[in-house]
Motif scaffolding. Sequence first.
Motif, PDB file in Angstrom:
ATOM      1  N   PRO A 244      97.874  56.455  84.162  1.00 28.51           N
ATOM      2  CA  PRO A 244      99.344  56.385  84.113  1.00 28.51           C
ATOM      3  C   PRO A 244      99.934  56.961  85.397  1.00 28.51           C
ATOM      4  CG  PRO A 244      98.544  58.164  82.727  1.00 28.51           C
ATOM      5  CD  PRO A 244      97.321  57.420  83.191  1.00 28.51           C
ATOM      6  N   ILE A 245     101.144  56.600  85.682  1.00 27.03           N
ATOM      7  CA  ILE A 245     101.775  57.002  86.937  1.00 27.03           C
ATOM      8  C   ILE A 245     101.893  58.516  87.048  1.00 27.03           C
ATOM      9  CG2 ILE A 245     104.075  56.719  85.967  1.00 27.03           C
ATOM     10  CD1 ILE A 245     102.938  56.169  89.628  1.00 27.03           C
ATOM     11  N   ASP A 246     102.127  59.212  85.928  1.00 28.15           N
ATOM     12  CA  ASP A 246     102.237  60.675  85.979  1.00 28.15           C
ATOM     13  C   ASP A 246     100.931  61.322  86.410  1.00 28.15           C
ATOM     14  OD1 ASP A 246     104.851  60.503  85.166  1.00 28.15           O
ATOM     15  OD2 ASP A 246     104.390  60.758  83.033  1.00 28.15           O
ATOM     16  N   GLU A 247      99.838  60.776  85.956  1.00 28.01           N
ATOM     17  CA  GLU A 247      98.535  61.334  86.343  1.00 28.01           C
ATOM     18  C   GLU A 247      98.257  61.078  87.822  1.00 28.01           C
ATOM     19  OE1 GLU A 247      93.839  61.181  84.889  1.00 28.01           O
ATOM     20  OE2 GLU A 247      95.384  60.030  83.824  1.00 28.01           O
ATOM     21  N   ILE A 248      98.629  59.896  88.305  1.00 26.24           N
ATOM     22  CA  ILE A 248      98.436  59.591  89.727  1.00 26.24           C
ATOM     23  C   ILE A 248      99.277  60.529  90.584  1.00 26.24           C
ATOM     24  CG2 ILE A 248      98.812  57.851  91.510  1.00 26.24           C
ATOM     25  CD1 ILE A 248      98.098  55.729  89.500  1.00 26.24           C
ATOM     26  N   LYS A 249     100.515  60.768  90.170  1.00 25.50           N
ATOM     27  CA  LYS A 249     101.367  61.687  90.930  1.00 25.50           C
ATOM     28  C   LYS A 249     100.802  63.099  90.926  1.00 25.50           C
ATOM     29  CE  LYS A 249     105.789  59.256  90.377  1.00 25.50           C
ATOM     30  NZ  LYS A 249     107.166  59.340  89.817  1.00 25.50           N
ATOM     31  N   THR A 250     100.178  63.476  89.822  1.00 25.05           N
ATOM     32  CA  THR A 250      99.582  64.813  89.754  1.00 25.05           C
ATOM     33  C   THR A 250      98.454  64.965  90.756  1.00 25.05           C
ATOM     34  OG1 THR A 250     100.144  65.004  87.412  1.00 25.05           O
ATOM     35  CG2 THR A 250      98.417  66.459  88.251  1.00 25.05           C
ATOM     36  N   TYR A 251      97.617  63.941  90.841  1.00 31.63           N
ATOM     37  CA  TYR A 251      96.465  64.007  91.738  1.00 31.63           C
ATOM     38  C   TYR A 251      96.865  63.787  93.196  1.00 31.63           C
ATOM     39  CZ  TYR A 251      93.534  63.872  87.568  1.00 31.63           C
ATOM     40  OH  TYR A 251      92.931  64.161  86.365  1.00 31.63           O
ATOM     41  N   PHE A 252      97.846  62.911  93.425  1.00 26.41           N
ATOM     42  CA  PHE A 252      98.208  62.551  94.798  1.00 26.41           C
ATOM     43  C   PHE A 252      99.567  63.108  95.216  1.00 26.41           C
ATOM     44  CE2 PHE A 252      94.751  59.620  94.645  1.00 26.41           C
ATOM     45  CZ  PHE A 252      94.399  59.419  95.966  1.00 26.41           C
ATOM     46  N   GLY A 253     100.112  64.009  94.443  1.00 24.47           N
ATOM     47  CA  GLY A 253     101.392  64.606  94.786  1.00 24.47           C
ATOM     48  C   GLY A 253     101.448  65.213  96.175  1.00 24.47           C
ATOM     49  N   PRO A 254     100.422  65.950  96.605  1.00 27.21           N
ATOM     50  CA  PRO A 254     100.472  66.530  97.951  1.00 27.21           C
ATOM     51  C   PRO A 254     100.587  65.488  99.057  1.00 27.21           C
ATOM     52  CG  PRO A 254      98.789  67.606  96.636  1.00 27.21           C
ATOM     53  CD  PRO A 254      99.277  66.435  95.830  1.00 27.21           C
ATOM     54  N   VAL A 255     100.100  64.269  98.811  1.00 28.40           N
ATOM     55  CA  VAL A 255     100.155  63.224  99.837  1.00 28.40           C
ATOM     56  C   VAL A 255     101.402  62.364  99.691  1.00 28.40           C
ATOM     57  CG1 VAL A 255      99.000  61.170 100.741  1.00 28.40           C
ATOM     58  CG2 VAL A 255      97.642  63.151 100.032  1.00 28.40           C
ATOM     59  N   LEU A 256     101.703  61.938  98.461  1.00 31.66           N
ATOM     60  CA  LEU A 256     102.792  60.991  98.237  1.00 31.66           C
ATOM     61  C   LEU A 256     104.160  61.645  98.148  1.00 31.66           C
ATOM     62  CD1 LEU A 256     101.052  58.753  95.548  1.00 31.66           C
ATOM     63  CD2 LEU A 256     101.223  58.330  97.991  1.00 31.66           C
ATOM     64  N   LEU A 257     104.202  62.854  97.601  1.00 30.81           N
ATOM     65  CA  LEU A 257     105.489  63.501  97.340  1.00 30.81           C
ATOM     66  C   LEU A 257     105.725  64.724  98.206  1.00 30.81           C
ATOM     67  CD1 LEU A 257     105.377  63.279  93.443  1.00 30.81           C
ATOM     68  CD2 LEU A 257     106.406  61.668  95.048  1.00 30.81           C
ATOM     69  N   GLY A 258     104.832  64.973  99.136  1.00 32.75           N
ATOM     70  CA  GLY A 258     105.009  66.108 100.032  1.00 32.75           C
ATOM     71  C   GLY A 258     104.815  67.453  99.371  1.00 32.75           C
ATOM     72  N   GLY A 259     104.018  67.512  98.303  1.00 33.20           N
ATOM     73  CA  GLY A 259     103.766  68.778  97.629  1.00 33.20           C
ATOM     74  C   GLY A 259     102.733  69.615  98.352  1.00 33.20           C
ATOM     75  N   SER A 260     102.435  70.758  97.796  1.00 31.50           N
ATOM     76  CA  SER A 260     101.450  71.654  98.399  1.00 31.50           C
ATOM     77  C   SER A 260     100.080  71.409  97.774  1.00 31.50           C
ATOM     78  CB  SER A 260     101.864  73.116  98.174  1.00 31.50           C
ATOM     79  OG  SER A 260     101.971  73.396  96.789  1.00 31.50           O
ATOM     80  N   GLY A 261      99.046  71.888  98.454  1.00 31.25           N
ATOM     81  CA  GLY A 261      97.691  71.735  97.947  1.00 31.25           C
ATOM     82  C   GLY A 261      97.006  70.515  98.515  1.00 31.25           C
ATOM     83  N   PHE A 262      95.937  70.087  97.838  1.00 33.74           N
ATOM     84  CA  PHE A 262      95.132  68.970  98.315  1.00 33.74           C
ATOM     85  C   PHE A 262      95.108  67.860  97.264  1.00 33.74           C
ATOM     86  CE2 PHE A 262      93.480  72.744 100.382  1.00 33.74           C
ATOM     87  CZ  PHE A 262      93.406  72.352 101.712  1.00 33.74           C
ATOM     88  N   ALA A 263      95.042  66.628  97.750  1.00 33.00           N
ATOM     89  CA  ALA A 263      94.916  65.487  96.847  1.00 33.00           C
ATOM     90  C   ALA A 263      93.488  65.414  96.323  1.00 33.00           C
ATOM     91  CB  ALA A 263      95.280  64.189  97.576  1.00 33.00           C
ATOM     92  N   LYS A 264      93.331  64.885  95.117  1.00 34.78           N
ATOM     93  CA  LYS A 264      92.009  64.709  94.525  1.00 34.78           C
ATOM     94  C   LYS A 264      92.007  63.449  93.670  1.00 34.78           C
ATOM     95  CE  LYS A 264      93.190  67.828  90.684  1.00 34.78           C
ATOM     96  NZ  LYS A 264      92.780  69.034  89.905  1.00 34.78           N
ATOM     97  N   TRP A 265      90.806  62.970  93.387  1.00 37.08           N
ATOM     98  CA  TRP A 265      90.683  61.742  92.614  1.00 37.08           C
ATOM     99  C   TRP A 265      89.511  61.882  91.655  1.00 37.08           C
ATOM    100  CZ3 TRP A 265      93.905  57.451  93.358  1.00 37.08           C
ATOM    101  CH2 TRP A 265      93.621  56.343  92.539  1.00 37.08           C
ATOM    102  N   PRO A 266      89.772  61.956  90.361  1.00 39.58           N
ATOM    103  CA  PRO A 266      88.677  62.102  89.385  1.00 39.58           C
ATOM    104  C   PRO A 266      87.931  60.781  89.208  1.00 39.58           C
ATOM    105  CG  PRO A 266      90.753  61.879  88.249  1.00 39.58           C
ATOM    106  CD  PRO A 266      91.086  61.932  89.725  1.00 39.58           C
ATOM    107  N   LEU A 267      86.672  60.867  88.853  1.00 40.35           N
ATOM    108  CA  LEU A 267      85.879  59.659  88.635  1.00 40.35           C
ATOM    109  C   LEU A 267      86.311  58.931  87.362  1.00 40.35           C
ATOM    110  CD1 LEU A 267      82.282  60.862  89.607  1.00 40.35           C
ATOM    111  CD2 LEU A 267      83.871  59.453  90.938  1.00 40.35           C
ATOM    112  N   ILE A 268      86.794  59.685  86.372  1.00 45.55           N
ATOM    113  CA  ILE A 268      87.223  59.095  85.098  1.00 45.55           C
ATOM    114  C   ILE A 268      88.642  59.573  84.799  1.00 45.55           C
ATOM    115  CG2 ILE A 268      86.755  58.925  82.624  1.00 45.55           C
ATOM    116  CD1 ILE A 268      83.852  59.459  83.222  1.00 45.55           C
ATOM    117  N   PRO A 269      89.570  58.678  84.456  1.00 39.80           N
ATOM    118  CA  PRO A 269      90.940  59.111  84.136  1.00 39.80           C
ATOM    119  C   PRO A 269      90.967  60.050  82.931  1.00 39.80           C
ATOM    120  CG  PRO A 269      90.819  56.733  84.426  1.00 39.80           C
ATOM    121  CD  PRO A 269      89.413  57.226  84.381  1.00 39.80           C
ATOM    122  N   ALA A 270      91.838  61.024  82.996  1.00 40.99           N
ATOM    123  CA  ALA A 270      91.972  61.952  81.875  1.00 40.99           C
ATOM    124  C   ALA A 270      92.636  61.278  80.681  1.00 40.99           C
ATOM    125  CB  ALA A 270      92.775  63.178  82.313  1.00 40.99           C
ATOM    126  N   TYR A 271      93.590  60.382  80.950  1.00 38.42           N
ATOM    127  CA  TYR A 271      94.310  59.679  79.882  1.00 38.42           C
ATOM    128  C   TYR A 271      94.345  58.183  80.207  1.00 38.42           C
ATOM    129  CZ  TYR A 271      95.846  64.475  79.176  1.00 38.42           C
ATOM    130  OH  TYR A 271      95.878  65.834  78.989  1.00 38.42           O
TER     131      TYR A 271
END
Length: 279
Positions: free
Chosen positions: A31-58
């Motif tokens: 879902p879009i919320d999960e993508i924003k959570t993982y890629f927020g630092p890149v797409l939304l200018g948030g702090s921290g590092f982007a990550k990508w899980p092998l299996i979606p949580a939801y």
Amino acid sequence: MKKYIPITLVSFLALIVWLPLWMLISGSLMPIDEIKTYFGPVLLGGSGFAKWPLIPAYPTMAPYIELLLDSPAFFAMFWNSIKIVVPILIGQVCFGMPAAWAFARFEFPCKKLLFTLYIALMLMPFQVTMVPNYLVLDKMNLLNTRGALIYPLVFSTFPVFIMYRFFKSIPEAMIEATKMDGAGHFRTFIHIGLPLGAAGIVSALVLGFLEYWNMIEQPLTFIQDKSLWPLSLYLPQIAVDQLSVSIVASVIMLIPALLVFLWGQNDLEAGIRAAGLKE
């Protein structure tokens, strides 16, 4: 023990190659919320590092439903791509096969010079020929039409180069045998050239499909009407809020290319080997 080292190394490299594809598939189920959570630092200018899980949580099929049921522009661009790519490939076969056969089996004045010119044109990138093509298409009133993409690519020199290698490899004894049986040039081409050169024709079609299915610069240059844009221009239009739909569109766009590649994989490998041979 040593025999397992190459297998392990190759398996590890294969996993690395397939990892982006798996990430694409798993991302299409997020879902879009999960993508924003993982890629927020890149797409939304948030702090921290982007990550990508092998299996979606939801995992969810909502992005597929949104794209396939609520995005008519996607289907319009999909059929635009079909209407552009298929005529290009048909035209390349119709015009490329006779040219390749002529270069491979006939002797005529300035043959080497013309073939060298073909090779030079093949090596020229689109950026070099963009302005002349634009001026010619403008004079022919083809700008902002599908013909602006189809007609220049129908006469591409690359398919001729690929098919030429296969036609050239046909033993001369077979050609002479057909002549002794009374076959003319056309019958020889149909009954000898096409069957023995089929791998070259298929490899040219596969390479052409993979290139034209994903082309971006040509439609951006020659077509201003967005209703005529191919599918390759659909993804750049998607905003961050629709990133999940963009990933799903990437997956669906990949399917035809993957099927065509699997269909002609063996012939494609033979075509690549033939293209690497020197005269």
